[in-house]
Design a protein around this motif. Sequence first.
Motif, PDB file in Angstrom:
ATOM      1  N   ARG A 118       0.836  -1.204   0.000  1.00 52.53           N
ATOM      2  CA  ARG A 118       0.000   0.000   0.000  1.00 52.53           C
ATOM      3  C   ARG A 118       0.868   1.251   0.000  1.00 52.53           C
ATOM      4  NH1 ARG A 118      -5.597  -0.555  -1.030  1.00 52.53           N
ATOM      5  NH2 ARG A 118      -5.725  -2.809  -1.187  1.00 52.53           N
ATOM      6  N   CYS A 119       2.132   1.134  -0.363  1.00 53.80           N
ATOM      7  CA  CYS A 119       3.000   2.312  -0.464  1.00 53.80           C
ATOM      8  C   CYS A 119       2.320   3.345  -1.365  1.00 53.80           C
ATOM      9  CB  CYS A 119       4.349   1.920  -1.057  1.00 53.80           C
ATOM     10  SG  CYS A 119       5.345   3.366  -1.477  1.00 53.80           S
ATOM     11  N   PRO A 120       2.151   4.593  -0.900  1.00 55.32           N
ATOM     12  CA  PRO A 120       1.426   5.581  -1.711  1.00 55.32           C
ATOM     13  C   PRO A 120       2.102   5.889  -3.052  1.00 55.32           C
ATOM     14  CG  PRO A 120       2.396   6.607   0.261  1.00 55.32           C
ATOM     15  CD  PRO A 120       2.548   5.120   0.418  1.00 55.32           C
ATOM     16  N   TYR A 121       3.415   5.679  -3.126  1.00 51.39           N
ATOM     17  CA  TYR A 121       4.114   5.978  -4.390  1.00 51.39           C
ATOM     18  C   TYR A 121       4.034   4.812  -5.368  1.00 51.39           C
ATOM     19  CZ  TYR A 121       5.426   9.730  -1.411  1.00 51.39           C
ATOM     20  OH  TYR A 121       5.349  10.788  -0.560  1.00 51.39           O
ATOM     21  N   PHE A 122       3.776   3.642  -4.859  1.00 54.24           N
ATOM     22  CA  PHE A 122       3.486   2.493  -5.727  1.00 54.24           C
ATOM     23  C   PHE A 122       2.140   2.747  -6.421  1.00 54.24           C
ATOM     24  CE2 PHE A 122       1.322  -1.721  -6.024  1.00 54.24           C
ATOM     25  CZ  PHE A 122       2.176  -2.347  -6.911  1.00 54.24           C
ATOM     26  N   TYR A 123       1.218   3.352  -5.688  1.00 53.26           N
ATOM     27  CA  TYR A 123      -0.120   3.652  -6.226  1.00 53.26           C
ATOM     28  C   TYR A 123      -0.142   4.880  -7.126  1.00 53.26           C
ATOM     29  CZ  TYR A 123      -3.149   0.206  -4.056  1.00 53.26           C
ATOM     30  OH  TYR A 123      -3.800  -0.964  -3.763  1.00 53.26           O
ATOM     31  N   PRO A 128       8.101   7.946  -9.390  1.00 55.66           N
ATOM     32  CA  PRO A 128       8.953   6.775  -9.624  1.00 55.66           C
ATOM     33  C   PRO A 128       8.687   5.707  -8.578  1.00 55.66           C
ATOM     34  CG  PRO A 128      10.232   8.571  -8.651  1.00 55.66           C
ATOM     35  CD  PRO A 128       8.859   9.118  -8.926  1.00 55.66           C
ATOM     36  N   CYS A 129       8.875   4.477  -8.960  1.00 49.68           N
ATOM     37  CA  CYS A 129       8.722   3.360  -8.017  1.00 49.68           C
ATOM     38  C   CYS A 129       9.412   2.138  -8.602  1.00 49.68           C
ATOM     39  CB  CYS A 129       7.236   3.063  -7.764  1.00 49.68           C
ATOM     40  SG  CYS A 129       6.962   1.509  -6.889  1.00 49.68           S
ATOM     41  N   ASN A 130      10.420   1.653  -7.909  1.00 45.88           N
ATOM     42  CA  ASN A 130      11.184   0.502  -8.397  1.00 45.88           C
ATOM     43  C   ASN A 130      10.376  -0.786  -8.445  1.00 45.88           C
ATOM     44  OD1 ASN A 130      13.660   1.777  -8.851  1.00 45.88           O
ATOM     45  ND2 ASN A 130      14.144   1.707  -6.659  1.00 45.88           N
ATOM     46  N   LYS A 131       9.341  -0.851  -7.653  1.00 47.52           N
ATOM     47  CA  LYS A 131       8.524  -2.055  -7.635  1.00 47.52           C
ATOM     48  C   LYS A 131       7.593  -2.082  -8.847  1.00 47.52           C
ATOM     49  CE  LYS A 131       6.922  -3.607  -3.371  1.00 47.52           C
ATOM     50  NZ  LYS A 131       7.555  -4.927  -3.326  1.00 47.52           N
ATOM     51  N   ARG A 132       7.032  -0.908  -9.157  1.00 43.25           N
ATOM     52  CA  ARG A 132       6.095  -0.808 -10.270  1.00 43.25           C
ATOM     53  C   ARG A 132       6.843  -0.694 -11.591  1.00 43.25           C
ATOM     54  NH1 ARG A 132       4.713   4.068 -11.335  1.00 43.25           N
ATOM     55  NH2 ARG A 132       4.694   4.794  -9.190  1.00 43.25           N
ATOM     56  N   GLY A 137      13.512   4.366  -9.674  1.00 43.89           N
ATOM     57  CA  GLY A 137      13.794   5.059  -8.412  1.00 43.89           C
ATOM     58  C   GLY A 137      12.714   4.751  -7.388  1.00 43.89           C
ATOM     59  N   CYS A 138      12.962   5.204  -6.172  1.00 43.49           N
ATOM     60  CA  CYS A 138      11.985   4.949  -5.113  1.00 43.49           C
ATOM     61  C   CYS A 138      11.349   6.257  -4.675  1.00 43.49           C
ATOM     62  CB  CYS A 138      12.657   4.266  -3.928  1.00 43.49           C
ATOM     63  SG  CYS A 138      11.582   4.161  -2.484  1.00 43.49           S
ATOM     64  N   GLY A 139      10.087   6.419  -4.974  1.00 44.24           N
ATOM     65  CA  GLY A 139       9.374   7.654  -4.625  1.00 44.24           C
ATOM     66  C   GLY A 139       9.362   7.933  -3.135  1.00 44.24           C
ATOM     67  N   ALA A 140       9.351   6.871  -2.361  1.00 38.40           N
ATOM     68  CA  ALA A 140       9.240   7.039  -0.907  1.00 38.40           C
ATOM     69  C   ALA A 140      10.537   7.545  -0.289  1.00 38.40           C
ATOM     70  CB  ALA A 140       8.850   5.714  -0.270  1.00 38.40           C
ATOM     71  N   LEU A 141      11.642   7.446  -1.030  1.00 40.93           N
ATOM     72  CA  LEU A 141      12.919   7.897  -0.487  1.00 40.93           C
ATOM     73  C   LEU A 141      13.370   9.221  -1.110  1.00 40.93           C
ATOM     74  CD1 LEU A 141      14.848   4.517  -0.066  1.00 40.93           C
ATOM     75  CD2 LEU A 141      14.036   6.045   1.738  1.00 40.93           C
ATOM     76  N   ASP A 157      17.782   0.116  -0.095  1.00 40.24           N
ATOM     77  CA  ASP A 157      17.853   1.477  -0.652  1.00 40.24           C
ATOM     78  C   ASP A 157      16.979   1.601  -1.895  1.00 40.24           C
ATOM     79  OD1 ASP A 157      19.536   2.214   1.323  1.00 40.24           O
ATOM     80  OD2 ASP A 157      21.373   1.932   0.147  1.00 40.24           O
ATOM     81  N   ASN A 158      16.490   0.479  -2.400  1.00 38.60           N
ATOM     82  CA  ASN A 158      15.633   0.510  -3.588  1.00 38.60           C
ATOM     83  C   ASN A 158      14.153   0.476  -3.269  1.00 38.60           C
ATOM     84  OD1 ASN A 158      17.658   0.389  -5.728  1.00 38.60           O
ATOM     85  ND2 ASN A 158      18.188  -1.526  -4.713  1.00 38.60           N
ATOM     86  N   CYS A 159      13.796   0.078  -2.065  1.00 39.67           N
ATOM     87  CA  CYS A 159      12.375  -0.042  -1.714  1.00 39.67           C
ATOM     88  C   CYS A 159      12.221  -0.209  -0.209  1.00 39.67           C
ATOM     89  CB  CYS A 159      11.764  -1.248  -2.439  1.00 39.67           C
ATOM     90  SG  CYS A 159      10.009  -1.493  -2.067  1.00 39.67           S
ATOM     91  N   ILE A 160      11.331   0.602   0.374  1.00 30.93           N
ATOM     92  CA  ILE A 160      11.079   0.480   1.816  1.00 30.93           C
ATOM     93  C   ILE A 160       9.610   0.122   2.087  1.00 30.93           C
ATOM     94  CG2 ILE A 160      12.972   2.013   2.475  1.00 30.93           C
ATOM     95  CD1 ILE A 160      10.798   4.208   2.991  1.00 30.93           C
ATOM     96  N   ALA A 161       8.970  -0.520   1.100  1.00 29.90           N
ATOM     97  CA  ALA A 161       7.544  -0.857   1.239  1.00 29.90           C
ATOM     98  C   ALA A 161       7.329  -1.968   2.263  1.00 29.90           C
ATOM     99  CB  ALA A 161       6.985  -1.292  -0.107  1.00 29.90           C
ATOM    100  N   THR A 162       6.119  -2.027   2.821  1.00 25.80           N
ATOM    101  CA  THR A 162       5.755  -3.128   3.714  1.00 25.80           C
ATOM    102  C   THR A 162       4.792  -4.072   3.003  1.00 25.80           C
ATOM    103  OG1 THR A 162       3.816  -1.975   4.560  1.00 25.80           O
ATOM    104  CG2 THR A 162       5.879  -1.673   5.780  1.00 25.80           C
TER     105      THR A 162
HETATM  106  S1  SF4 Z   1       9.004   2.033  -1.243  1.00 25.21           S
HETATM  107 FE1  SF4 Z   1       8.962   0.427  -2.813  1.00 25.21          FE
HETATM  108  S2  SF4 Z   1       6.820   0.484  -3.464  1.00 25.21           S
HETATM  109 FE2  SF4 Z   1       7.195   2.462  -2.439  1.00 25.21          FE
HETATM  110  S3  SF4 Z   1       7.927   3.878  -4.053  1.00 25.21           S
HETATM  111 FE3  SF4 Z   1       9.753   2.929  -3.160  1.00 25.21          FE
HETATM  112  S4  SF4 Z   1      10.080   1.234  -4.593  1.00 25.21           S
HETATM  113 FE4  SF4 Z   1       7.967   1.794  -4.872  1.00 25.21          FE
END
Ligand code: SF4
Lengths: 316, 214
Positions: A118-123, A128-132, A137-141, A157-162
């Motif tokens: 449910r990371c808001p930047y994944f949505y 940017p979002c490395n998962k999507r 890049g990682c929007g959350a960082l 450093d690439n993703c801090i999602a839960t």
């Molecule tokens: S924390 Fe993971 S899911 Fe959220 S923006 Fe960063 S890469 Fe994407």
Amino acid sequence: MRAFSYEKVADPAAAAARAAEVEGAKFLAGGTNLLDLMKLEIETPVHLIDVNGLGLDEVTETEDGGLRIGTLVTNTALSADERVRRDYPVLTRAIAAGASGQLRNKATTGGNLLQRTRCPYFYDTAMPCNKREPGSGCGALTEGAFSRQLGVIGTSDNCIATHPSDMAVAMRVLDATVETVTPNGMTRRIPLEEFHLLPGDTPQEENALMPGELITHVTLPAPVGGTQKYHKARDRASYAFALVSVALIRQPDGSGRVALGGVAPKPWRSDEADAELPNGARAVMAHLLEGARPTEENAFKITLAERALAAMLAEE
Amino acid sequence: MTPPIEFEIRRRTLLAGSAAIAMSAGLRPASAQDGAAASTPAGDSTTTVTLTVNGEPRELTVDNRVTLLDALREHLELTGTKKGCDHGQCGACTCTVNGERINSCLSLAVMHDGDEVETIEGIGTPEQMDPMQAAFVENDGFQCGYCTPGQISSARKVIEEIRAGIPSHVTGDLNAEIAITDAEIRERMSGNICRCGAYANILAAITQVAEDQA
Ligand code: SF4
Ligand SMILES: Cc1cc2nc3c(=O)[nH]c(=O)nc-3n(C[C@H](O)[C@H](O)[C@H](O)COP(=O)(O)OP(=O)(O)OC[C@H]3O[C@@H](n4cnc5c(N)ncnc54)[C@H](O)[C@@H]3O)c2cc1C
Ligand code: FES
Ligand code: FES
């Protein structure tokens, strides 16, 4: 939503075989996560294989005294199952703490384990979002990002999602195993501990399933007894994802098990931390959250986890 | 003494982050979303299904993307079921399928071939209201009324779910009969949001029906 074709299949093995054969295919169970993400074009399958009606909707008893839960057993049915309420109450508590009554009526066991973050930047597809979008890049960082809800441990450093599931946290504390059928018809058993992957450099790879592999069941070992509790700390009293959740099984001699939700890319538990339970919440968390790397916004989760467990231990 | 919990605060990655934003706006690398993977359906993109809606069989040929909510509203012209968020968050689209309440916005029409769907139109009519509808009127359980069909569909099932012994987040003893309390009703209705904030009167309406049935 992108256009897609749709089919129902005859049995689990056929479902897995078809999913491997058709490029861009996905399984559809309750649809409560997949359709949400398809509307946003975060998921863009070109073919859906509806697994409802495959007969995987029963909870049966195993030879060693445990339970075997069909992947299509709904969250409502599982939480209300008499055997679960009596012998695995932490699972009933965790499921009842998640989503809403309507959603739990559709949400399935396998779908719940596979729900995405449910990371808001994944949505937010403008971010940017490395998962999507691997490599973006990682929007959350990024500077000024909101990371309050996100992970503090097991992240990279690439993703801090839960991982947002409540049910999975209880299943982890109960040592559940995921059963699957592969596209070539073999069955596999994957301990839940090894099922979800940590992000590392590949946050888009979230679980141990191979392409086309279908979850058929989740099994629970024989009941372990003890006092079982699930505490979910969240921003609203109901219908919100966990900031931190704690699943606890405590035996009369003070020993037991602890798993955390809301802090990591998977339900978070360790043997060393479990062994500290007789020594109290701080001792448990000193091991369980050792090496945590929170952001300024979510460092409170570390204190919250400790206090939640302390409160649960004090209740008895 | 137990050791303190040690951790290091993560620094934000300003440079990497802004570079990434520039990239996502312009020179985005090809990805599954941009069509690198399969992008056309592997078969028909429409399906014919038969649903029983409020007791009547209805055959429909729909694009596979059509949700149950849109099938009801746009194809069957049953506009009682409302669209609020379209993402499972508000409950305005609640109706029942095979006797269970669900969010019709997060379900595809094609998933419901052979299913029995009940909408607010099937629950009662202005002349012959269901007891829950009458109780909402009597207790002013709404202001604008937009959330009301979902609230009523949900509320009727909440009472049944409590009587069937399905536990909720606020249930005390998991192995005892569940009492119909304010706390149980509120918790179970949390998937139905009311932007007008008619919650107190909604609770009164549901309590009244539960007591009348007892
Ligand atoms: S924390 Fe993971 S899911 Fe959220 S923006 Fe960063 S890469 Fe994407
Ligand atoms: C508003 C809202 C609030 C929510 N709150 C919570 C909450 O507080 N706590 C919580 O835990 N959850 C919450 N949820 C999430 C909910 O629990 C999940 O959406 C649900 O469990 C997913 O199950 P499903 O059967 O609908 O999955 P689907 O959407 O059908 O599928 C999810 C994914 O799993 C795959 N899949 C499904 N079944 C299988 C299988 N057998 N084998 C292999 N792959 C499979 C699908 O291809 C898809 O990728 C919430 C959801 C919403 C919309
Ligand atoms: S429209 Fe379905 S939940 Fe909001
Ligand atoms: S009455 Fe207006 S939203 Fe509920």
